[in-house]
Structures are given as structure tokens and as C-alpha cells.
Design an enzyme around this catalytic site. Structure first.
Site, mmCIF file in Angstrom:
data_model
loop_
_atom_site.group_PDB
_atom_site.id
_atom_site.type_symbol
_atom_site.label_atom_id
_atom_site.label_comp_id
_atom_site.label_asym_id
_atom_site.label_seq_id
_atom_site.Cartn_x
_atom_site.Cartn_y
_atom_site.Cartn_z
ATOM 1 N N ALA A 193 0.805 -1.219 0.000
ATOM 2 C CA ALA A 193 0.000 0.000 0.000
ATOM 3 C C ALA A 193 0.840 1.272 0.000
ATOM 4 C CB ALA A 193 -0.940 -0.009 1.208
ATOM 5 N N ASP A 194 2.129 1.163 -0.287
ATOM 6 C CA ASP A 194 2.985 2.351 -0.393
ATOM 7 C C ASP A 194 3.939 2.175 -1.571
ATOM 8 O OD1 ASP A 194 4.048 4.832 0.248
ATOM 9 O OD2 ASP A 194 5.435 4.049 1.743
ATOM 10 N N LEU A 195 3.376 1.787 -2.708
ATOM 11 C CA LEU A 195 4.193 1.448 -3.876
ATOM 12 C C LEU A 195 4.358 2.668 -4.775
ATOM 13 C CD1 LEU A 195 5.591 -1.083 -5.143
ATOM 14 C CD2 LEU A 195 3.608 -1.225 -6.650
ATOM 15 N N GLU A 226 -0.374 6.549 -5.896
ATOM 16 C CA GLU A 226 0.968 7.101 -5.691
ATOM 17 C C GLU A 226 1.780 7.091 -6.978
ATOM 18 O OE1 GLU A 226 3.095 6.589 -1.723
ATOM 19 O OE2 GLU A 226 1.728 4.877 -1.736
#
Length: 297
Positions: A193-195, A226
Site C-alpha cells: 500500500a505504499d508502492l 501514488e
């Protein structure tokens, strides 16, 4: 004893006050203890850092590794859990962990070569494929996207008002509605979830591997936004924004409408987050993306 980079020390102090300052002061001793425990030798290179973690280049014998120490309130325990579940598939390999202290011992990748070093369209296709690779059957105990979405939904209007209503009201309404409707939509997989492009580094056993995962149980489409705002400065027009979104969706075999909805919601959320922390560049990037995607809706 290592020297903590001043920029990292200042950021943790700015965000976390006295607790951040105390933690930063403890890092050299923590590194010393961990190198003894794990039989490591610290390289001559200066430590690296992101926003939450200090990264120390080390060796175990002739094997190059990375020792990463994260701010205690980060998700390192969940990260270690997820890295064990991925087993190096599309992601950096976990060698050892001490989640209670936020310490991870990891495979060494090339920190000088992230997807930021590639042309946008090539980088986006690689990252889109990684979204799919990293969407795997979830182990039990993961934090859920529904919980994240509920937090976004419940906080957007309050945060918007506290900042003086910087985001167009219709965009906040759309983001709030999406957070409610998309919370449990789509495939329910373990996702990174932080790619973003800086979180994909060149490797040796595979050309590109993800790092710093924030594992969630939810739809892979949540990982798309992102990759849109992170390099929004490379996008020359609204057409480019749509093209980038389509490329990532196709590369990751994702649901286009679900991805679109999450881009709207997370861009509004990140715009407000940036303003809350005094940032200027990222809110402008989010505005550019939202203008392109919502202009005809």
C-alpha cells in the site's frame, strides 16, 4: 558508532517532537547492539534514510545486507510479517527481524537505482506489473483497507475545514463517497500500500524489487494513486494523466473504475495531508491529477 544524518534527525524531531529527538539519539547504540547480535560489520558509507527509517549498509561476512531501523510507531511488525509471506516474490527478501525495536535485516539492493531513474512510461509499466505480482493470498491478521477507507471517509470534511477549505468541495464530496463505496470493493488480497517509484529498487536476483511495504488486505487498485501523483511533474497535459492511469491499469490487470476512484480519494487525502505538514509540492501535484480526472465528470 554511526552518525545519524542531520536531515533525518530534524524531520523526526519536527514530526514527533521530543519523542522523535530521543529516538534519533538512541539510534547509534541500537545499531551497535544489532550488529553484535546479528554478526554484522557496518560499511564505511554514511547511513541512508527515508521519512520513517534509518538505513545502514552492512555486511555479514562477504554478504552485503541492509540494516533498517524504523520509527517505533511505524508498521515494521506488519512489514516483517508480510515480507515472510511474500518470500521475496517481487519484493526485497527478509533475512532477520526484531519487530519490537523496528529493526529489519534485509537483502541489499541498489539504492542508487530506483524506478525514478527510468523514463516515466517504462517505470509505470514495471510498477503496474508489480502491483499484480504483490497481490497475493492474504495471511491472517493483516490491517484492512476497509479500516483505512473508514478513517479517510470520517476525516476528510473535518480536515478540509480545519485547513480553510483548500480543496474544491465537489472533489472532497467525491473522495468521501468513494471511500465509503470502495472500502470493500474488488479483490481482497495482500497488497503493497505504499508502492511509489522510489520504493522499487534495482536488484540482482530480479531486475526490480519493491521495498518498504505497508501491507494491507484489500483491492490492488488502492496501490495505483501514488504512481500517478509521485511523478505528476512529468505529465504535460490531462491526456498524459489519463494515459498514465490506463497504462498502470493494463500492466497490473486492474479494474479501471476502481483504480480511478481510489486515485480521486487518495489524491484528496494526500493533498490535505501535505498541507497539514506544511508541504507545497505534493498538494500541487494532487491538484493537477484531480483537475485532469474530474474535469469531465
Amino acid at each position: 558508532m554511526i552518525t545519524v544524518p542531520e536531515a533525518f534527525a530534524q524531520w523526526r524531531s519536527r514530526v514527533d517532537g521530543e519523542a522523535g529527538r530521543l529516538w534519533v539519539r538512541s539510534l547509534p547504540a541500537q545499531v551497535q547492539q544489532l550488529t553484535r547480535r546479528w554478526d554484522l560489520t557496518v560499511d564505511d558509507a554514511a547511513p541512508l534514510h527515508g521519512g520513517l527509517s534509518l538505513v545502514v549498509l552492512v555486511h555479514r561476512g562477504t554478504q552485503p545486507l541492509v540494516l533498517r531501523l524504523a520509527w517505533p510507531e511505524s508498521t515494521n511488525a506488519q512489514e516483517a510479517f508480510a515480507l515472510r509471506a511474500w518470500q521475496g516474490r517481487g519484493v526485497v527478501s527478509l533475512i532477520d527481524a526484531e519487530p519490537g525495536s523496528g529493526a529489519l535485516l534485509l537483502e541489499r539492493l541498489d539504492h542508487t537505482r530506483s524506478l525514478h531513474t527510468l523514463p516515466l512510461w517504462e517505470a509505470a509499466e514495471i510498477a503496474g506489473r508489480l502491483i499484480r505480482t504483490l497481490a497475493v493470498d492474504p495471511p491472517p491478521g493483516l490491517a484492512t483497507l476497509r479500516e483505512v477507507a473508514d478513517g479517510i471517509r470520517d476525516g476528510l470534511t473535518r480536515r478540509q475545514r480545519a485547513l480553510g477549505d483548500p480543496v474544491p468541495a465537489a472533489w472532497v464530496d467525491a473522495a468521501t463517497r468513494n471511500a465509503r463505496e470502495l472500502a470493500g470493493a474488488g479483490e481482497q488480497r495482500m497488497i503493497h500500500a505504499d508502492l511509489h517509484y522510489g520504493n522499487v529498487l534495482a536488484g540482482t536476483r530480479l531486475p526490480w524489487l519493491a521495498v518498504d511495504p505497508r501491507p494491507l488486505l484489500g483491492a490492488p487498485e488502492y496501490a495505483v494513486p501514488e504512481l500517478i501523483w509521485n511523478r505528476a511533474d512529468d505529465l504535460q497535459s490531462a491526456t498524459d494523466v489519463h494515459r498514465l492511469l490506463q497504462l498502470i491499469v493494463q500492466a497490473g490487470r486492474l479494474d479501471a473504475e476502481l483504480a480511478h476512484g481510489w486515485v480521486i480519494t487518495r489524491c484528496v487525502d494526500y493533498w490535505l495531508w501535505g498541507l497539514e505538514r506544511g508541504l507545497t509540492i505534493d498538494p500541487a501535484r494532487c491538484e493537477r491529477v484531480l483537475s485532469a480526472l474530474l474535469s469531465n465528470r
